[in-house]
Design an enzyme around this catalytic site. Sequence first.
Site, PDB file in Angstrom:
ATOM      1  N   GLN A 130     -48.689  66.101-100.375  1.00 53.71           N
ATOM      2  CA  GLN A 130     -49.909  65.324-100.181  1.00 53.71           C
ATOM      3  C   GLN A 130     -50.969  66.207 -99.520  1.00 53.71           C
ATOM      4  O   GLN A 130     -51.159  66.158 -98.309  1.00 53.71           O
ATOM      5  CB  GLN A 130     -49.587  64.101 -99.302  1.00 53.71           C
ATOM      6  CG  GLN A 130     -50.704  63.118 -99.164  1.00 53.71           C
ATOM      7  CD  GLN A 130     -50.897  62.303-100.415  1.00 53.71           C
ATOM      8  OE1 GLN A 130     -49.968  62.055-101.176  1.00 53.71           O
ATOM      9  NE2 GLN A 130     -52.097  61.870-100.661  1.00 53.71           N
ATOM     10  N   PHE A 131     -51.669  67.019-100.314  1.00 51.00           N
ATOM     11  CA  PHE A 131     -52.673  67.923 -99.748  1.00 51.00           C
ATOM     12  C   PHE A 131     -53.804  67.168 -99.061  1.00 51.00           C
ATOM     13  O   PHE A 131     -54.455  67.689 -98.164  1.00 51.00           O
ATOM     14  CB  PHE A 131     -53.224  68.880-100.821  1.00 51.00           C
ATOM     15  CG  PHE A 131     -54.207  68.263-101.756  1.00 51.00           C
ATOM     16  CD1 PHE A 131     -55.573  68.341-101.503  1.00 51.00           C
ATOM     17  CD2 PHE A 131     -53.785  67.608-102.901  1.00 51.00           C
ATOM     18  CE1 PHE A 131     -56.490  67.783-102.377  1.00 51.00           C
ATOM     19  CE2 PHE A 131     -54.686  67.047-103.782  1.00 51.00           C
ATOM     20  CZ  PHE A 131     -56.051  67.128-103.519  1.00 51.00           C
ATOM     21  N   THR A 132     -54.016  65.899 -99.431  1.00 51.69           N
ATOM     22  CA  THR A 132     -55.121  65.145 -98.837  1.00 51.69           C
ATOM     23  C   THR A 132     -54.905  64.830 -97.359  1.00 51.69           C
ATOM     24  O   THR A 132     -55.839  64.389 -96.686  1.00 51.69           O
ATOM     25  CB  THR A 132     -55.387  63.844 -99.619  1.00 51.69           C
ATOM     26  OG1 THR A 132     -54.217  63.040 -99.601  1.00 51.69           O
ATOM     27  CG2 THR A 132     -55.801  64.152-101.048  1.00 51.69           C
TER      28      THR A 132
END
Length: 145
Positions: free
Chosen positions: A78-80
Amino acid sequence: MRALVQRASEARVRVDGQVVGEIGPGLCCLVGVTHGDDHQAAVKLAAKLWHLRIFADDNGHMNRSVADTSGEMLVVSQFTLYGDTRKGRRPSFIAAAAPDEASRLIEALVEELKRLGATVATGSFGANMAVQLTNDGPVTLMLEV
């Protein structure tokens, strides 16, 4: 590394409508990687997740871990989690690690969890994933190592 950890009754992740990872009771872990994270950070986060005492003991207190309960773990990249929304209206993801580095460290995290004894399901790195969760509690925590 950061992880948004949710105690789950069940969780699954789909890619193109197909389930690619699924767990029963345990932890749903959304994991982000930033610049400067290394293999040691993945090992440290794995230990933290494995031993995090957020499941009820016989007295109803959060005193048991996945290691104690035979729970499962769903790990989804989950890069966000490294999105910066302090300026403007669109998040900046400059703090997120490059995909090749993030993929390597997410895999290291999963391998370390398995080495510790965890049953681990995953999403598909870089794919557009739909995560479905039945939150148990609700209990949601943010971890950072």
